[in-house]
Scaffold this active site. Structure first.
Site, mmCIF file in Angstrom:
data_model
loop_
_atom_site.group_PDB
_atom_site.id
_atom_site.type_symbol
_atom_site.label_atom_id
_atom_site.label_comp_id
_atom_site.label_asym_id
_atom_site.label_seq_id
_atom_site.Cartn_x
_atom_site.Cartn_y
_atom_site.Cartn_z
ATOM 1 N N TYR A 104 -1.716 -0.458 10.343
ATOM 2 C CA TYR A 104 -1.813 -0.907 9.006
ATOM 3 C C TYR A 104 -0.502 -0.453 8.230
ATOM 4 O O TYR A 104 -0.041 -1.038 7.467
ATOM 5 C CB TYR A 104 -3.123 -0.132 8.575
ATOM 6 C CG TYR A 104 -3.176 -0.646 6.983
ATOM 7 C CD1 TYR A 104 -3.903 -1.952 6.679
ATOM 8 C CD2 TYR A 104 -3.067 0.372 5.994
ATOM 9 C CE1 TYR A 104 -3.750 -2.155 5.368
ATOM 10 C CE2 TYR A 104 -3.124 0.020 4.752
ATOM 11 C CZ TYR A 104 -3.715 -1.342 4.118
ATOM 12 O OH TYR A 104 -3.857 -1.462 3.038
ATOM 13 N N SER B 233 0.730 -1.176 -0.074
ATOM 14 C CA SER B 233 -0.019 0.044 0.067
ATOM 15 C C SER B 233 0.980 1.162 -0.012
ATOM 16 O O SER B 233 2.046 1.145 0.336
ATOM 17 C CB SER B 233 -1.103 0.073 1.281
ATOM 18 O OG SER B 233 -1.370 1.269 1.422
HETATM 19 P P1 NDP Z 1 -11.230 -6.318 0.824
HETATM 20 O O1 NDP Z 1 -11.589 -5.895 2.157
HETATM 21 O O2 NDP Z 1 -12.205 -6.009 -0.088
HETATM 22 O O3 NDP Z 1 -11.113 -7.655 0.715
HETATM 23 C C1 NDP Z 1 -9.885 -8.619 1.472
HETATM 24 C C2 NDP Z 1 -9.889 -9.782 1.301
HETATM 25 O O4 NDP Z 1 -8.867 -10.246 2.441
HETATM 26 C C3 NDP Z 1 -10.982 -10.735 1.474
HETATM 27 O O5 NDP Z 1 -11.059 -11.536 0.204
HETATM 28 C C4 NDP Z 1 -10.911 -11.565 2.816
HETATM 29 O O6 NDP Z 1 -11.506 -12.549 2.884
HETATM 30 C C5 NDP Z 1 -9.341 -11.362 2.778
HETATM 31 N N1 NDP Z 1 -8.819 -11.730 4.020
HETATM 32 C C6 NDP Z 1 -8.786 -11.082 5.174
HETATM 33 N N2 NDP Z 1 -8.469 -11.933 6.293
HETATM 34 C C7 NDP Z 1 -7.906 -12.855 5.666
HETATM 35 C C8 NDP Z 1 -7.320 -14.352 6.253
HETATM 36 N N3 NDP Z 1 -6.847 -14.269 7.617
HETATM 37 N N4 NDP Z 1 -7.189 -15.153 5.520
HETATM 38 C C9 NDP Z 1 -7.486 -15.067 4.242
HETATM 39 N N5 NDP Z 1 -8.113 -14.256 3.626
HETATM 40 C C10 NDP Z 1 -8.277 -13.057 4.371
HETATM 41 O O7 NDP Z 1 -9.823 -5.707 0.521
HETATM 42 P P2 NDP Z 1 -9.159 -4.959 -0.779
HETATM 43 O O8 NDP Z 1 -9.422 -5.955 -1.978
HETATM 44 O O9 NDP Z 1 -9.348 -3.734 -0.924
HETATM 45 O O10 NDP Z 1 -7.942 -5.361 -0.396
HETATM 46 C C11 NDP Z 1 -6.903 -6.421 -0.773
HETATM 47 C C12 NDP Z 1 -5.426 -6.079 -0.753
HETATM 48 O O11 NDP Z 1 -5.163 -4.744 -1.058
HETATM 49 C C13 NDP Z 1 -4.963 -5.804 0.943
HETATM 50 O O12 NDP Z 1 -3.925 -6.451 1.391
HETATM 51 C C14 NDP Z 1 -5.038 -4.296 1.162
HETATM 52 O O13 NDP Z 1 -4.435 -4.018 2.391
HETATM 53 C C15 NDP Z 1 -4.594 -3.708 -0.030
HETATM 54 N N6 NDP Z 1 -4.933 -2.423 -0.390
HETATM 55 C C16 NDP Z 1 -6.007 -2.009 -0.635
HETATM 56 C C17 NDP Z 1 -6.496 -0.713 -0.989
HETATM 57 C C18 NDP Z 1 -7.725 -0.128 -1.156
HETATM 58 O O14 NDP Z 1 -7.934 0.927 -1.631
HETATM 59 N N7 NDP Z 1 -8.637 -1.061 -1.362
HETATM 60 C C19 NDP Z 1 -5.419 0.351 -0.910
HETATM 61 C C20 NDP Z 1 -3.966 -0.383 -0.774
HETATM 62 C C21 NDP Z 1 -3.715 -1.650 -0.554
HETATM 63 P P3 NDP Z 1 -13.008 -12.658 3.503
HETATM 64 O O15 NDP Z 1 -14.009 -12.552 2.402
HETATM 65 O O16 NDP Z 1 -13.117 -14.220 4.035
HETATM 66 O O17 NDP Z 1 -13.049 -11.695 4.547
#
Ligand code: NDP
Length: 215
Positions: free
Chosen positions: A138, A123
């Site tokens: 974070y 990020s």
């Molecule tokens: P979402 O919250 O939409 O999705 C998060 C995903 O991570 C879900 O599939 C969730 O699964 C999964 N997850 C969380 N905890 C676990 C775990 N313990 N084991 C397995 N899966 C897990 O987030 P984003 O798609 O936005 O984010 C994806 C990545 O991008 C992250 O690493 C985030 O930090 C990074 N990011 C996002 C930004 C944004 O603006 N959206 C900006 C910068 C970075 P479940 O459905 O089971 O909860």
């Protein structure tokens, strides 16, 4: 066929990366906490649960690409001064140790591939050169993930594994919210590019919009 594992592929950026890798012709394993029994590409994977990681890794015959995408935000606007350190621990459990555990479990397969790739979804908030206050847990989880990226890149280079981190920008997902300026496609683009790099591609880098990003 090139095999890719995407963690946190149930929704958001991870789901989009998985979809695009499939379109590109890869055999995609979707690591999700609660698999949909009607989707054979989904496999149970909780990155905080070592047993689920070991089970999944043991079931794979080959693996060429690992996208460490699973992530949480648990601290909203918390300051480093005021934050409950249990929130920091919880965040590191998923965002740092989660990616680290999966990388450890998959390293033998990625080494064997000869063309292994690891993409760590980081990020802009993990950018030391732009570090400000707030979201302390974070931010620290993503700075640490960036450091892990460089360490793994060095350790795995002799086996042809390219390891890079990506800043997807602020993306419209459950995490990013509806007012984020970027689509899921825009957020996934650089991760997909890094996952499919040629053998002479970069390693140990941090990228945004397919260009090097300051650490
Ligand atoms: P979402 O919250 O939409 O999705 C998060 C995903 O991570 C879900 O599939 C969730 O699964 C999964 N997850 C969380 N905890 C676990 C775990 N313990 N084991 C397995 N899966 C897990 O987030 P984003 O798609 O936005 O984010 C994806 C990545 O991008 C992250 O690493 C985030 O930090 C990074 N990011 C996002 C930004 C944004 O603006 N959206 C900006 C910068 C970075 P479940 O459905 O089971 O909860």
């Amino acid at each position: 066929m090139t095999v890719a594992l995407v963690t946190g592929a149930s929704r958001g950026i991870g789901a989009e990366v998985a979809r695009e890798l499939e379109v590109a012709g890869l055999d995609v394993v979707r690591g999700v906490r609660t698999p949909d029994p009607t989707d054979p590409t989904q496999r149970r994977l909780d990155v905080t649960d070592q047993a689920s990681i070991d089970d999944l890794a043991a079931s794979l015959e080959r693996l060429d690409v690992l996208v460490n995408n699973a992530g949480i935000v648990d601290d909203a606007d918390d300051s480093a001064v005021g934050i409950d350190l249990d929130v920091v621990r919880r965040t590191l459990e998923t965002n740092l140790f989660g990616a680290w555990r999966v990388a450890q479990a998959c390293a033998p397969l990625l080494r064997r591939s000869g063309h292994g790739r690891i993409v760590n979804v980081s990020s802009g908030m993990g950018q030391l050169s732009d570090m400000t206050g707030g979201s302390a847990a974070y931010r620290i989880s993503k700075v640490s993930l960036n450091a892990l990226t460089r360490i793994l890149a060095h350790e795995l280079a002799p086996d042809g594994v390219l390891v890079n981190a990506v800043s997807p920008g602020w993306v419209r997902s459950d995490m990013g919210g509806r007012s984020a300026p970027r689509s899921l496609e825009e957020g996934a683009d650089t991760a997909v590019w890094l996952a499919t790099l040629p053998d002479d591609g970069p390693t140990g880098g941090f990228f945004r919009d397919r260009r090097p990003n300051p650490w």
